[in-house]
Design a protein around this motif. Sequence first.
Motif, PDB file in Angstrom:
ATOM      1  N   PRO A  94       8.771 -22.121   5.017  1.00 56.13           N
ATOM      2  CA  PRO A  94       9.429 -22.605   3.789  1.00 56.13           C
ATOM      3  C   PRO A  94       8.550 -23.511   2.939  1.00 56.13           C
ATOM      4  O   PRO A  94       8.907 -23.768   1.772  1.00 56.13           O
ATOM      5  CB  PRO A  94      10.652 -23.363   4.324  1.00 56.13           C
ATOM      6  N   THR A  95       7.462 -23.995   3.472  1.00 50.97           N
ATOM      7  CA  THR A  95       6.605 -24.867   2.668  1.00 50.97           C
ATOM      8  C   THR A  95       5.651 -24.091   1.768  1.00 50.97           C
ATOM      9  O   THR A  95       4.992 -24.690   0.916  1.00 50.97           O
ATOM     10  CB  THR A  95       5.789 -25.791   3.583  1.00 50.97           C
ATOM     11  N   ARG A  96       5.569 -22.792   1.928  1.00 46.69           N
ATOM     12  CA  ARG A  96       4.663 -21.982   1.105  1.00 46.69           C
ATOM     13  C   ARG A  96       5.242 -21.811  -0.300  1.00 46.69           C
ATOM     14  O   ARG A  96       6.453 -21.710  -0.489  1.00 46.69           O
ATOM     15  CB  ARG A  96       4.445 -20.613   1.742  1.00 46.69           C
ATOM     16  N   THR A  97       4.344 -21.752  -1.278  1.00 46.23           N
ATOM     17  CA  THR A  97       4.774 -21.480  -2.647  1.00 46.23           C
ATOM     18  C   THR A  97       4.830 -19.993  -2.938  1.00 46.23           C
ATOM     19  O   THR A  97       5.339 -19.592  -3.982  1.00 46.23           O
ATOM     20  CB  THR A  97       3.822 -22.151  -3.647  1.00 46.23           C
ATOM     21  N   SER A  98       4.279 -19.167  -2.063  1.00 39.75           N
ATOM     22  CA  SER A  98       4.281 -17.726  -2.250  1.00 39.75           C
ATOM     23  C   SER A  98       4.157 -17.060  -0.889  1.00 39.75           C
ATOM     24  O   SER A  98       3.507 -17.585   0.018  1.00 39.75           O
ATOM     25  CB  SER A  98       3.139 -17.281  -3.165  1.00 39.75           C
ATOM     26  N   LYS A  99       4.773 -15.894  -0.753  1.00 33.82           N
ATOM     27  CA  LYS A  99       4.652 -15.122   0.479  1.00 33.82           C
ATOM     28  C   LYS A  99       3.428 -14.226   0.488  1.00 33.82           C
ATOM     29  O   LYS A  99       3.131 -13.594   1.490  1.00 33.82           O
ATOM     30  CB  LYS A  99       5.905 -14.269   0.675  1.00 33.82           C
ATOM     31  N   VAL A 100       2.747 -14.152  -0.629  1.00 30.94           N
ATOM     32  CA  VAL A 100       1.590 -13.277  -0.730  1.00 30.94           C
ATOM     33  C   VAL A 100       0.461 -13.829   0.124  1.00 30.94           C
ATOM     34  O   VAL A 100       0.095 -14.999   0.012  1.00 30.94           O
ATOM     35  CB  VAL A 100       1.132 -13.140  -2.196  1.00 30.94           C
ATOM     36  N   GLN A 101      -0.093 -12.987   0.983  1.00 31.71           N
ATOM     37  CA  GLN A 101      -1.230 -13.371   1.794  1.00 31.71           C
ATOM     38  C   GLN A 101      -2.511 -12.995   1.062  1.00 31.71           C
ATOM     39  O   GLN A 101      -2.681 -11.863   0.617  1.00 31.71           O
ATOM     40  CB  GLN A 101      -1.171 -12.684   3.162  1.00 31.71           C
ATOM     41  N   LEU A 102      -3.417 -13.940   0.956  1.00 34.05           N
ATOM     42  CA  LEU A 102      -4.639 -13.759   0.189  1.00 34.05           C
ATOM     43  C   LEU A 102      -5.752 -13.218   1.075  1.00 34.05           C
ATOM     44  O   LEU A 102      -5.874 -13.592   2.240  1.00 34.05           O
ATOM     45  CB  LEU A 102      -5.072 -15.080  -0.438  1.00 34.05           C
ATOM     46  N   SER A 103      -6.576 -12.377   0.493  1.00 34.51           N
ATOM     47  CA  SER A 103      -7.759 -11.890   1.191  1.00 34.51           C
ATOM     48  C   SER A 103      -8.847 -12.958   1.174  1.00 34.51           C
ATOM     49  O   SER A 103      -8.757 -13.961   0.449  1.00 34.51           O
ATOM     50  CB  SER A 103      -8.269 -10.615   0.522  1.00 34.51           C
ATOM     51  N   LEU A 104      -9.886 -12.747   1.968  1.00 39.11           N
ATOM     52  CA  LEU A 104     -10.998 -13.697   1.982  1.00 39.11           C
ATOM     53  C   LEU A 104     -11.638 -13.808   0.607  1.00 39.11           C
ATOM     54  O   LEU A 104     -12.010 -14.906   0.162  1.00 39.11           O
ATOM     55  CB  LEU A 104     -12.040 -13.257   3.018  1.00 39.11           C
ATOM     56  N   GLU A 105     -11.785 -12.679  -0.082  1.00 39.97           N
ATOM     57  CA  GLU A 105     -12.400 -12.706  -1.408  1.00 39.97           C
ATOM     58  C   GLU A 105     -11.550 -13.495  -2.391  1.00 39.97           C
ATOM     59  O   GLU A 105     -12.070 -14.270  -3.209  1.00 39.97           O
ATOM     60  CB  GLU A 105     -12.610 -11.271  -1.923  1.00 39.97           C
ATOM     61  N   SER A 106     -10.214 -13.337  -2.317  1.00 39.08           N
ATOM     62  CA  SER A 106      -9.326 -14.047  -3.230  1.00 39.08           C
ATOM     63  C   SER A 106      -9.341 -15.552  -2.952  1.00 39.08           C
ATOM     64  O   SER A 106      -9.341 -16.361  -3.883  1.00 39.08           O
ATOM     65  CB  SER A 106      -7.901 -13.507  -3.112  1.00 39.08           C
ATOM     66  N   VAL A 107      -9.370 -15.938  -1.679  1.00 39.65           N
ATOM     67  CA  VAL A 107      -9.455 -17.361  -1.349  1.00 39.65           C
ATOM     68  C   VAL A 107     -10.751 -17.948  -1.881  1.00 39.65           C
ATOM     69  O   VAL A 107     -10.779 -19.064  -2.435  1.00 39.65           O
ATOM     70  CB  VAL A 107      -9.349 -17.555   0.178  1.00 39.65           C
ATOM     71  N   ALA A 108     -11.844 -17.219  -1.728  1.00 45.34           N
ATOM     72  CA  ALA A 108     -13.138 -17.717  -2.212  1.00 45.34           C
ATOM     73  C   ALA A 108     -13.113 -17.917  -3.720  1.00 45.34           C
ATOM     74  O   ALA A 108     -13.627 -18.922  -4.230  1.00 45.34           O
ATOM     75  CB  ALA A 108     -14.251 -16.741  -1.816  1.00 45.34           C
ATOM     76  N   ARG A 109     -12.520 -16.997  -4.453  1.00 46.71           N
ATOM     77  CA  ARG A 109     -12.479 -17.142  -5.915  1.00 46.71           C
ATOM     78  C   ARG A 109     -11.649 -18.357  -6.324  1.00 46.71           C
ATOM     79  O   ARG A 109     -12.001 -19.076  -7.260  1.00 46.71           O
ATOM     80  CB  ARG A 109     -11.911 -15.869  -6.540  1.00 46.71           C
ATOM     81  N   ARG A 110     -10.553 -18.601  -5.636  1.00 48.72           N
ATOM     82  CA  ARG A 110      -9.706 -19.737  -5.990  1.00 48.72           C
ATOM     83  C   ARG A 110     -10.367 -21.067  -5.634  1.00 48.72           C
ATOM     84  O   ARG A 110     -10.244 -22.041  -6.370  1.00 48.72           O
ATOM     85  CB  ARG A 110      -8.351 -19.594  -5.283  1.00 48.72           C
ATOM     86  N   VAL A 111     -11.039 -21.097  -4.492  1.00 47.76           N
ATOM     87  CA  VAL A 111     -11.760 -22.324  -4.108  1.00 47.76           C
ATOM     88  C   VAL A 111     -12.872 -22.612  -5.112  1.00 47.76           C
ATOM     89  O   VAL A 111     -13.058 -23.762  -5.548  1.00 47.76           O
ATOM     90  CB  VAL A 111     -12.311 -22.192  -2.677  1.00 47.76           C
ATOM     91  N   ASN A 112     -13.608 -21.605  -5.488  1.00 48.65           N
ATOM     92  CA  ASN A 112     -14.696 -21.813  -6.448  1.00 48.65           C
ATOM     93  C   ASN A 112     -14.175 -22.162  -7.827  1.00 48.65           C
ATOM     94  O   ASN A 112     -14.903 -22.775  -8.630  1.00 48.65           O
ATOM     95  CB  ASN A 112     -15.559 -20.552  -6.521  1.00 48.65           C
ATOM     96  N   HIS A 113     -12.924 -21.811  -8.114  1.00 51.99           N
ATOM     97  CA  HIS A 113     -12.349 -22.131  -9.422  1.00 51.99           C
ATOM     98  C   HIS A 113     -12.081 -23.627  -9.579  1.00 51.99           C
ATOM     99  O   HIS A 113     -12.165 -24.158 -10.693  1.00 51.99           O
ATOM    100  CB  HIS A 113     -11.046 -21.340  -9.606  1.00 51.99           C
ATOM    101  N   ILE A 114     -11.790 -24.316  -8.506  1.00 50.03           N
ATOM    102  CA  ILE A 114     -11.448 -25.735  -8.596  1.00 50.03           C
ATOM    103  C   ILE A 114     -12.514 -26.630  -7.976  1.00 50.03           C
ATOM    104  O   ILE A 114     -12.311 -27.843  -7.869  1.00 50.03           O
ATOM    105  CB  ILE A 114     -10.097 -26.013  -7.908  1.00 50.03           C
TER     106      ILE A 114
END
Length: 447
Positions: free
Chosen positions: A222-242
């Motif tokens: 219940p603490t998640r903001t989304s049920k979507v599971q991210l791939s390694l590539e997607s996590v890397a893009r989001r980390v590099n974005h911030i």
Amino acid sequence: MAHASGSWEGANTTLADIQRLCRTHRIPEGVATRPLGDEIAPVVDPGERIVFVAHFDRGFGLLASTFFRAFLEFFGLQPHHLPANARLFYIKAQTTDGELRACGAASLYPRRDVSFPKIPTVDSVKKWQTTFFSLKNENPAKDLLNLPEFSPAPPAKTNWGYCPKPADPAAEVNMLLEFLGTCITRDRLTGVDLLCTFISRRVLPLQRRAHKICYMSGWLDPTRTSKVQLSLESVARRVNHISQAKLPDNWQWGMEPFSRNDPPALNFPQMDEEDGDLAAKEWEADLPGPEDERDRTTGEDENPDAAAQAGEEQAPPAAAAAPPLRVRKRTTRQLEAAVKKQRRLQQKQISEAAGSAIKFSKGAGTASASGVILPPPAPPRTRRESTPQPPARERARTPPVFPLPSVGAGTTSSVPPPASSGSGSQDEPARRTSQPTIGDLLQRSRP
């Protein structure tokens, strides 16, 4: 008009930005939002608070966590006093012309004497102070913000010199710091691991949660903001974005985060007080949806640059019909440029077919080649045939024979006898027969 550094510069937040925050569960239902008008500094109504989109994109969410609210109260801070690249754990004042800035007056940095993973945050977030808007509780009796009352005044620097590290080595804070140092040295915990944890688990660190991140159950927590599971590539893009982590697509954990099935091995008194007995704890139920498996791979994205950073979560738009091609007439100059380009391409193809080229670069061998010069093709070299020579005996010099000039009556000429074999060198050439003798010369001189 140019604004002083750290001052209010007006708001450029749109209604679509606010709707995205509500859609991704950063702002809960029951909170009224309002984008501000043309004022440079915010003018709020009673009960309103000022928040920033840049903070929401970097781990902030409502209802604000108990820790964050206590942090603001203890140090006398407000959200606009913290820049969007803030780091913990000591406060450094940011001033302009000797005065505390209206926005971003308190920068947070890790202490040098404390082992803490270095988080590769950006040096600054450009124009973060222009992303503000106002919000308030729809029902004043139910607080869904947990933020202090807004005040545009600069902070009073309350407790800014506070150091939580006591002198007693047995103090719980020192035990926690020692455990943190062990995680860094032995378990290879890094600051990037912290960023990857809250992004991959789809949580907001400064938002109040049902339980700690280390006790999450899975993708239906219940603490998640989304049920979507991210791939390694997607996590890397989001980390590099911030951040400035420059995380590759095939990144790996330095130290994997804990979970409900793999909780932390050490328990501290404060943890026991906050969490109680984990074996007997009643966890908040997961939130399954009517179509769980579909929700696992589709759903609302949490980042402003979703289309560029996580295309796998967004359904590709239907391809639009291609417009009819338009033939554009080209001028004479354009035609000449096209002909020159075609000639250069043909010369390049000929050069490549002829063989390797000699490349000349501008720098000391580190810059890219600025031009290519082909050497002229050399004619095939043939071996010169040696001139045939006669045998050594035949190569002996034979004196030429010249006719003697005619002389008068009584004049005689004699040919010298051949040299005897015992006089002179064998290699000495024979005297020329055309050379006059001394007797001939004497006869010519007589009257």
